[in-house]
Design an enzyme around this catalytic site. Structure first.
Site, PDB file in Angstrom:
ATOM      1  N   LYS A  52       0.834  -1.205   0.000  1.00  0.00           N
ATOM      2  CA  LYS A  52       0.000   0.000   0.000  1.00  0.00           C
ATOM      3  C   LYS A  52       0.873   1.261   0.000  1.00  0.00           C
ATOM      4  CE  LYS A  52      -3.789  -2.528   2.048  1.00  0.00           C
ATOM      5  NZ  LYS A  52      -4.607  -2.933   3.190  1.00  0.00           N
ATOM      6  N   GLN A  96      -4.766  -1.815   9.246  1.00  0.00           N
ATOM      7  CA  GLN A  96      -4.612  -3.150   8.667  1.00  0.00           C
ATOM      8  C   GLN A  96      -5.221  -4.197   9.610  1.00  0.00           C
ATOM      9  OE1 GLN A  96      -3.297  -3.769   5.540  1.00  0.00           O
ATOM     10  NE2 GLN A  96      -4.045  -5.839   5.880  1.00  0.00           N
ATOM     11  N   ASP A 119     -11.092   2.532   3.341  1.00  0.00           N
ATOM     12  CA  ASP A 119     -11.338   1.083   3.182  1.00  0.00           C
ATOM     13  C   ASP A 119     -12.828   0.814   2.962  1.00  0.00           C
ATOM     14  OD1 ASP A 119      -9.079  -0.497   3.123  1.00  0.00           O
ATOM     15  OD2 ASP A 119      -8.839  -0.546   5.305  1.00  0.00           O
TER      16      ASP A 119
END
Ligand code: NAP
Length: 293
Positions: A52, A96, A119
């Site tokens: 990422k 995460q 997200d």
């Protein structure tokens, strides 16, 4: 049979994102900025976050990686998120997953300002997506819909079977494909671990999405001739001859199934690269204030 090249498509989208990122920089004097929080040292999570950060660099975004040890307290983590929420230099925030057991994941997800939730896991974004309002859509379902669009695969009137109902893949995808409009207007069947005679349903699929995390689960006798097959699964299956000792394996038995399909995604190189690009796209939306002011 046409192989859907997620790697190539993702590369095209990255170029488009880079152009937009430059525009944003010219307009406001700062690049789109993603903050990623990583807790602990899990190998998979380390790899995903490293990708990422690298992806951000490649398209001209800034990124900040915040690291905590496994034993970080929930309060400490929430405090950091509060800080990032009010930091005007940060456009998007991701944490995460999975998190260590002593931390309440849902509480963490809900603590992220939904306007920075790139997200697309916050209930506000999920809820807005469900009723067709602009929202951050989680990266994998968004990537799959984009692949269908870019390969001009019509969805209207098709029967779509999604195997898997997770909050990050199966469920949001099933909602997107049932929405009014293209891509959408599908008749969607969602299968899960309690679905008996699963092949009864998969055989009806014009578009079959396998997102269950069981390597090579979908066999040729479960697929209708001419179906579009999207393989989301990515399981590391031990393989002695592989460099790292494992091979990324999809939920579809590709060798058996491919010849029956009109289109199929490979693993790797199908949905995975589109998932990576989905996060960049959402960060771009956040920086350009396209969804929320
Ligand atoms: P998950 O949270 O574990 O959900 C799996 C889903 O599959 C659940 O709904 C489960 O049913 C269902 N399922 C499990 N076994 C089944 C069976 N035998 N028959 C029918 N349904 C079954 O997984 P996920 O996060 O959605 O991920 C699914 C797979 O996609 C994994 O391999 C993951 O690594 C991969 N993935 C790939 C990407 C990518 O970018 N390529 C992104 C995300 C995930 P229940 O609800 O009844 O338990």
């Amino acid at each position: 049979m046409i192989l859907i090249d997620g790697k190539k498509t993702a590369e095209e989208i990255r170029k488009e994102i880079s152009v937009e990122a430059k525009r944003i920089f010219e307009k406001r004097g700062s690049r789109p900025h993603l903050a990623a929080i990583l807790v602990g040292h899990d190998g998979g999570s380390e790899t995903y976050v490293a990708h990422k950060v690298k992806d951000c660099q490649e398209v001209g975004f800034d990124s900040t990686l915040v690291r905590f040890e496994d034993n970080v307290s929930e309060d400490e983590l929430l405090e950091k998120i509060r800080e990032l929420n009010i930091n005007p230099l940060i456009d998007g925030i991701i944490v995460q997953l999975p998190l260590p057991k002593h931390i309440n994941e849902q509480k963490v997800i809900e603590s992220i300002d939904f306007r920075k939730d790139v997200d697309g896991f916050h209930p506000v974004n999920v809820g807005r997506m469900v009723i067709g309002l602009p929202a951050y859509i989680s990266a994998t379902p968004q990537g799959i819909v984009e692949l269908l669009k870019r390969y001009r695969i019509t969805t209207a009137g098709k029967t779509c079977v999604v195997v898997g109902r997770s909050n990050i893949v199966g469920r949001p995808l099933s909602i997107l494909l049932s929405m009014k409009g293209e891509p959408g207007d599908c008749t969607v069947i969602v299968c899960h671990s309690r679905t008996p005679n699963i092949e009864h349903f998969t055989l009806q699929a014009d578009i079959l999405v396998a997102a269950l995390g069981k390597p090579k689960f979908i066999k040729a006798n479960m697929v209708k001739q001419g179906a579009v097959v999207i393989d989301v699964g990515t399981t590391r299956v031990p393989e002695a001859s592989a460099k790292n000792g494992w091979k990324l394996t999809g939920d579809v038995d590709f060798n058996e199934v491919a010849s029956k399909c009109s289109y199929i995604t490979p693993v790797p190189g199908g949905v995975g690269p589109m998932t990576r690009v989905g996060l960049l796209y959402n960060t771009l939306l956040a920086a350009s204030k396209k969804i929320y002011q």
